[in-house]
Design an enzyme around this catalytic site. Sequence first.
Site, PDB file in Angstrom:
ATOM      1  N   GLY A 187      26.905  41.091 -32.022  1.00  0.00           N
ATOM      2  CA  GLY A 187      28.125  41.030 -32.824  1.00  0.00           C
ATOM      3  C   GLY A 187      29.380  41.371 -32.035  1.00  0.00           C
ATOM      4  O   GLY A 187      29.576  40.913 -30.906  1.00  0.00           O
ATOM      5  N   ARG A 247      25.367  32.281 -26.020  1.00  0.00           N
ATOM      6  CA  ARG A 247      24.112  31.939 -26.699  1.00  0.00           C
ATOM      7  C   ARG A 247      23.452  30.703 -26.094  1.00  0.00           C
ATOM      8  O   ARG A 247      22.218  30.603 -26.071  1.00  0.00           O
ATOM      9  CB  ARG A 247      24.370  31.739 -28.196  1.00  0.00           C
ATOM     10  CG  ARG A 247      24.604  33.067 -28.914  1.00  0.00           C
ATOM     11  CD  ARG A 247      25.020  32.885 -30.343  1.00  0.00           C
ATOM     12  NE  ARG A 247      24.985  34.165 -31.050  1.00  0.00           N
ATOM     13  CZ  ARG A 247      25.562  34.387 -32.217  1.00  0.00           C
ATOM     14  NH1 ARG A 247      26.220  33.401 -32.818  1.00  0.00           N
ATOM     15  NH2 ARG A 247      25.488  35.555 -32.809  1.00  0.00           N
ATOM     16  N   GLY A 276      23.069  41.324 -36.666  1.00  0.00           N
ATOM     17  CA  GLY A 276      22.416  41.627 -37.936  1.00  0.00           C
ATOM     18  C   GLY A 276      20.910  41.752 -37.814  1.00  0.00           C
ATOM     19  O   GLY A 276      20.290  42.656 -38.387  1.00  0.00           O
ATOM     20  N   LYS A 318      32.852  49.176 -41.605  1.00  0.00           N
ATOM     21  CA  LYS A 318      32.289  49.790 -42.813  1.00  0.00           C
ATOM     22  C   LYS A 318      31.043  50.611 -42.536  1.00  0.00           C
ATOM     23  O   LYS A 318      30.110  50.154 -41.878  1.00  0.00           O
ATOM     24  CB  LYS A 318      31.955  48.696 -43.840  1.00  0.00           C
ATOM     25  CG  LYS A 318      33.174  47.960 -44.376  1.00  0.00           C
ATOM     26  CD  LYS A 318      32.756  46.941 -45.410  1.00  0.00           C
ATOM     27  CE  LYS A 318      33.965  46.260 -46.043  1.00  0.00           C
ATOM     28  NZ  LYS A 318      33.570  45.265 -47.067  1.00  0.00           N
TER      29      LYS A 318
END
Length: 399
Positions: free
Chosen positions: A354, A35, A377, A198
């Site tokens: 992610g 980053r 996200g 999930k």
Amino acid sequence: MRTIDQYNFAGKKALVRVDFNVPLDSDYRITDDTRIRAAVPTIQKILADGGAVILMSHLGRPKAGPEEKYSLKHLVNRLSQEFNTNVLFAEDCVGPQAAQLAQELKPGEILLLENLRFHKDEEKGDADFAKELATLGDVYVNDAFGTAHREHASTAVIARYFPQDKMMGYVMQAELDNARRVLGNAERPYTAIMGGAKISDKILIIEKLMDRVDNLLIGGGMSYTFVKADGGQIGSSLVEEDKIDLAKRLIAMAREKGVNLMIPVDSVVADAFSNDANIDTSLSHHIKPLWMGLDIGPTAREMYAEVIRNSKTILWNGPMGVFEMSNFSVGTEAVADAVVDATRMGAYSLIGGGDSAAAVNKFGYADKVSYVSTGGGALLEYMEGKTLPGVAAIERDDY
């Protein structure tokens, strides 16, 4: 909207929201500087114009005020090396010291502010806090795509105080350009690879992709909810019982729309959630009681790799297994290999931030795919069709 290339920063103090939420080890050393490296071109452009740079970021999730492990002072040396200059540091992001350092900042100099989230007002989107931050600079640049889906003081609210002098940095612009490429007229065959723990985290994006993709490859812990929905026996594998009907609906939707929805036919299974557990291979629909699937199996790896290598557009979000454990990283690495092969043969590949980005970096493939997103996200929400406050605050005058 002015872009960073259309703006001359000569004599200006640019308040730049970056995403320096980097991982640190127990000795506060940076373990992945992706980053930081991503933000370098934006900072260099401002400095090259003759401007000064004031960097603001969050780091981690501090609970109540300052915490040593979340202090951005640990990044000063790395930044000083990157820009070959003595980066200044303000021990708070607002207040007298920050104001004085900002006021005295000269062209070519860089000031790093302390962690924004040491103040609760940051995440509350407090207007007074945003206004105080805004007084530090002459122009606002948002280059923190990873936080663009949050309406925080420094990511959205602050833009109100720079009506004529707000813009996106190179990271934000590249993120949006690449996301739009896979959302628009993507070249076919178009394959989406969805993994992670999930299904609930990926429902909206999967539904959106159903109208766009030719192939939808499912992996990771969420695949066992699909397997159970398809009538399989999954042992003690991770499952979201309340999402089984949803998985059934998604399987039916894929069939109806002609999408090739693939669930791993076999799995690497273990008798405990541990790299030292006993390991076996099993058909995903016939996993023994007390055993759990922790990675896609060898047949699934081959099937997925073949589909990926024959694709022209690839979107990958989420690992195929517990890739942090070496015994269960093979499936994720096989997918990464196939994505690299397809890219080399001319496919466009977007890695969706992610864990997917972490996996690609771990295997040393970051420069062998088309684009690695810095915001998991935020990218998902953008692709789901949601408005990102950090983007809207720059693009719209009425935000």
